[in-house]
Scaffold this motif. Structure first.
Motif, PDB file in Angstrom:
ATOM      1  N   THR A  17       9.818  30.070   8.066  1.00 56.60           N
ATOM      2  CA  THR A  17       9.529  31.124   7.187  1.00 56.60           C
ATOM      3  C   THR A  17      10.017  32.415   7.654  1.00 56.60           C
ATOM      4  OG1 THR A  17       7.625  30.009   6.179  1.00 56.60           O
ATOM      5  CG2 THR A  17       7.735  32.332   5.908  1.00 56.60           C
ATOM      6  N   ALA A  18       9.745  32.651   9.078  1.00 58.80           N
ATOM      7  CA  ALA A  18      10.347  33.901   9.482  1.00 58.80           C
ATOM      8  C   ALA A  18      11.854  34.032   9.511  1.00 58.80           C
ATOM      9  CB  ALA A  18       9.648  34.171  10.928  1.00 58.80           C
ATOM     10  N   GLY A  19      12.427  33.082   9.678  1.00 50.68           N
ATOM     11  CA  GLY A  19      13.842  32.956   9.836  1.00 50.68           C
ATOM     12  C   GLY A  19      14.444  33.134   8.337  1.00 50.68           C
ATOM     13  N   ALA A  20      13.597  32.110   7.388  1.00 51.57           N
ATOM     14  CA  ALA A  20      14.351  32.522   5.982  1.00 51.57           C
ATOM     15  C   ALA A  20      14.100  33.701   5.438  1.00 51.57           C
ATOM     16  CB  ALA A  20      13.555  31.462   5.210  1.00 51.57           C
ATOM     17  N   THR A  21      12.926  34.458   6.008  1.00 48.60           N
ATOM     18  CA  THR A  21      12.817  35.866   5.524  1.00 48.60           C
ATOM     19  C   THR A  21      13.801  36.957   6.076  1.00 48.60           C
ATOM     20  OG1 THR A  21      10.520  35.629   5.280  1.00 48.60           O
ATOM     21  CG2 THR A  21      10.876  37.904   5.402  1.00 48.60           C
ATOM     22  N   GLU A  22      14.181  36.618   7.371  1.00 56.94           N
ATOM     23  CA  GLU A  22      15.177  37.350   8.005  1.00 56.94           C
ATOM     24  C   GLU A  22      16.323  37.269   7.294  1.00 56.94           C
ATOM     25  OE1 GLU A  22      17.522  37.920  12.278  1.00 56.94           O
ATOM     26  OE2 GLU A  22      15.463  36.974  12.128  1.00 56.94           O
ATOM     27  N   LEU A  23      16.959  35.659   7.131  1.00 53.98           N
ATOM     28  CA  LEU A  23      18.113  35.919   6.518  1.00 53.98           C
ATOM     29  C   LEU A  23      18.384  36.476   4.954  1.00 53.98           C
ATOM     30  CD1 LEU A  23      20.717  34.228   6.223  1.00 53.98           C
ATOM     31  CD2 LEU A  23      19.698  32.237   5.712  1.00 53.98           C
ATOM     32  N   GLU A  24      17.253  36.391   4.198  1.00 51.27           N
ATOM     33  CA  GLU A  24      17.057  37.222   2.841  1.00 51.27           C
ATOM     34  C   GLU A  24      17.414  38.624   3.215  1.00 51.27           C
ATOM     35  OE1 GLU A  24      15.717  36.020  -0.688  1.00 51.27           O
ATOM     36  OE2 GLU A  24      17.358  34.911   0.465  1.00 51.27           O
ATOM     37  N   ASP A  64      21.640  43.010   2.876  1.00 51.25           N
ATOM     38  CA  ASP A  64      22.414  44.111   3.359  1.00 51.25           C
ATOM     39  C   ASP A  64      23.827  43.996   3.051  1.00 51.25           C
ATOM     40  OD1 ASP A  64      19.930  45.055   4.434  1.00 51.25           O
ATOM     41  OD2 ASP A  64      20.289  44.070   6.462  1.00 51.25           O
ATOM     42  N   LEU A  65      24.170  42.427   3.231  1.00 51.74           N
ATOM     43  CA  LEU A  65      25.619  42.262   2.735  1.00 51.74           C
ATOM     44  C   LEU A  65      26.115  42.469   1.297  1.00 51.74           C
ATOM     45  CD1 LEU A  65      28.526  40.597   3.350  1.00 51.74           C
ATOM     46  CD2 LEU A  65      27.453  38.642   2.370  1.00 51.74           C
ATOM     47  N   LEU A  66      25.213  42.257   0.357  1.00 53.26           N
ATOM     48  CA  LEU A  66      25.593  42.599  -0.769  1.00 53.26           C
ATOM     49  C   LEU A  66      25.508  44.114  -1.236  1.00 53.26           C
ATOM     50  CD1 LEU A  66      23.673  39.867  -2.857  1.00 53.26           C
ATOM     51  CD2 LEU A  66      26.264  39.910  -2.098  1.00 53.26           C
ATOM     52  N   ARG A  67      24.749  44.802  -0.344  1.00 51.16           N
ATOM     53  CA  ARG A  67      24.278  46.306  -0.540  1.00 51.16           C
ATOM     54  C   ARG A  67      25.721  46.990  -0.142  1.00 51.16           C
ATOM     55  NH1 ARG A  67      20.434  46.793   2.136  1.00 51.16           N
ATOM     56  NH2 ARG A  67      18.946  46.127   0.289  1.00 51.16           N
ATOM     57  N   GLU A  69      28.436  31.094  -2.336  1.00 52.58           N
ATOM     58  CA  GLU A  69      27.526  30.516  -1.183  1.00 52.58           C
ATOM     59  C   GLU A  69      26.391  31.250  -0.990  1.00 52.58           C
ATOM     60  OE1 GLU A  69      27.986  27.385  -0.004  1.00 52.58           O
ATOM     61  OE2 GLU A  69      29.530  27.197  -1.673  1.00 52.58           O
ATOM     62  N   CYS A  70      26.533  32.591  -1.014  1.00 52.49           N
ATOM     63  CA  CYS A  70      25.406  33.461  -0.619  1.00 52.49           C
ATOM     64  C   CYS A  70      24.275  33.196  -1.759  1.00 52.49           C
ATOM     65  CB  CYS A  70      25.625  35.041  -0.596  1.00 52.49           C
ATOM     66  SG  CYS A  70      26.629  35.568   0.563  1.00 52.49           S
ATOM     67  N   ALA A  71      24.539  33.088  -3.081  1.00 49.95           N
ATOM     68  CA  ALA A  71      23.660  32.787  -4.144  1.00 49.95           C
ATOM     69  C   ALA A  71      22.820  31.444  -3.890  1.00 49.95           C
ATOM     70  CB  ALA A  71      24.225  32.576  -5.383  1.00 49.95           C
ATOM     71  N   LEU A  72      23.654  30.492  -3.503  1.00 44.84           N
ATOM     72  CA  LEU A  72      22.940  29.259  -2.958  1.00 44.84           C
ATOM     73  C   LEU A  72      22.106  29.138  -1.592  1.00 44.84           C
ATOM     74  CD1 LEU A  72      25.994  26.647  -3.460  1.00 44.84           C
ATOM     75  CD2 LEU A  72      23.837  26.690  -4.740  1.00 44.84           C
ATOM     76  N   LEU A  73      22.507  29.999  -0.984  1.00 45.66           N
ATOM     77  CA  LEU A  73      21.575  30.228   0.544  1.00 45.66           C
ATOM     78  C   LEU A  73      20.490  30.920  -0.155  1.00 45.66           C
ATOM     79  CD1 LEU A  73      21.506  29.704   3.070  1.00 45.66           C
ATOM     80  CD2 LEU A  73      23.079  31.603   3.812  1.00 45.66           C
ATOM     81  N   HIS A  74      20.488  31.870  -0.799  1.00 44.70           N
ATOM     82  CA  HIS A  74      19.336  32.703  -1.409  1.00 44.70           C
ATOM     83  C   HIS A  74      18.582  31.789  -2.343  1.00 44.70           C
ATOM     84  CE1 HIS A  74      16.976  35.717  -3.353  1.00 44.70           C
ATOM     85  NE2 HIS A  74      17.299  35.054  -4.648  1.00 44.70           N
TER      86      HIS A  74
END
Length: 343
Positions: free
Chosen positions: A45-52, A57-60, A113-118
């Motif tokens: 959960t901590a990893g998924a939150t960090e990845l989000e 940041d990438l999209l921004r 791929e970013c959308a699928l990962l999100h």
């Protein structure tokens, strides 16, 4: 259709999991096992939150910057997912780093791929709201281990295809089986250290009387091989085939249950390989529809083996059908004859 991004896509094809997962460990102390599972879930959960946050940041900042930063950022992010005990997330993150160098149209593929990962992140963070089957698929996709818990299914299983893929750490073997009685296609996955062939080895064209048990995910496609009742023996039997249009529908239906699915196993009946611009396609002999072959197929000797086998006549072809097209793995001649491996 979305394009295939590198060999990593093929390694995930039809696997039903983002990476290898060993059977869930057993423990003589159920309470200790429960605590370990809770601690791992907290780390994921901590990893998924960090990845989000990193995806935001990438999209921004804009996708254009991804080409200049290279894959260093993604490798570091993947390492963080490994630390979080989420190897499935780590595998998908590593593939993001390779997309900017994958040729024209990479921004579209990176955004997909970013959308699928999100979507996978959100699925994990809200897994308690998901139906049981989809929740099991999410757990498998992030890399949690599981055991084959389905009831044993006995059948005469035809070996449709066997192929290995390898990286610096692992060799993965995929074996597709077709149940003559159940009309069901299932996948055996096995792993070995890099440079070492996994077991079992089941050459194409054999059939074995055996039991299999499914792993817990939405499609229950991956299985474990159980009791065998007789040694494998050669067979001329063939799986039942479908049209190219039905194959595309089958993949679309599977995506409703597993949005991260790269392909589904399909046997095409009465198709003819024909050129299509710079590529090839499999055209229905009795209709006006066709499936494009995956880009990587054109550089493989299996394509020319398929063309020679057909000679312009309809053939039966088994392979993996997905967003990148159709990847042929095995074919049968127009008349009587044995299976011909294409991979």
């Amino acid at each position: 259709m979305r394009e295939l991004d590198g060999e990593g896509r093929r390694e995930r094809a039809a696997e039903g999991a983002a990476g290898p997962s060993a059977p869930a460990p057993t423990s003589a102390d159920p309470e200790a096992a429960r605590r370990r599972a809770e601690r791992r879930a907290e780390r994921i959960t901590a990893g998924a939150t960090e990845l989000e946050q990193r995806l935001a940041d990438l999209l921004r900042a804009g996708l254009a910057g991804a080409e200049q930063t290279g894959d260093g950022l993604w490798e570091e992010t993947a390492a963080r997912m490994v630390d979080a005990q989420a190897p499935g997330l780590a595998s998908r993150v590593r593939e993001l780093g390779a997309i900017p160098a994958s040729g024209p149209g990479w921004p579209v593929r990176l955004l997909e791929e970013c959308a699928l990962l999100h979507l996978l992140d959100r699925g994990w963070l809200h897994r308690e709201r998901l139906p049981d089957g989809l929740a099991a698929t999410v757990r498998s996709r992030v890399g949690l281990p599981a055991s084959a818990d389905g009831p044993p299914v006995r059948d005469r299983w035809l070996v449709l295809a066997q192929y290995d893929t390898a990286d610096a750490r692992l060799t993965t073997r995929r074996i597709w089986l077709y149940g003559a009685e159940t009309d069901r296609t299932v996948l055996l996955l096995s792993y070995g250290a890099a440079g070492r062939a996994p077991e079992p080895a089941l050459p194409v064209g054999l059939a074995l009387e055996a039991e299999v048990s499914a792993y817990p995910d939405t499609g229950r496609q991956r299985v474990a091989l159980g009791r065998r009742f007789a040694p494998p023996e050669p067979t001329r039997a063939r799986p039942r085939g479908v049209t190219t249009s039905r194959a595309a529908v089958r993949y679309g239906e599977a995506l409703r249950d597993d949005p991260w699915l790269d392909s589904v196993p399909v046997t095409l009946d009465r198709v003819v390989p024909v050129p299509d611009g710079d590529g090839w396609q499999l055209a229905d002999a009795d209709g006006d529809t066709a499936l494009p072959l995956a880009r990587t197929t054109g550089s493989q000797p299996g394509l020319w083996r398929l063309v020679a086998l057909s000679g312009g006549a309809p053939v039966t072809v088994f392979g993996e059908c997905g967003h990148r097209g159709f990847t042929p793995l095995t074919a049968w001649p127009p008349g009587p004859g044995t299976a011909v491996p294409l991979c």
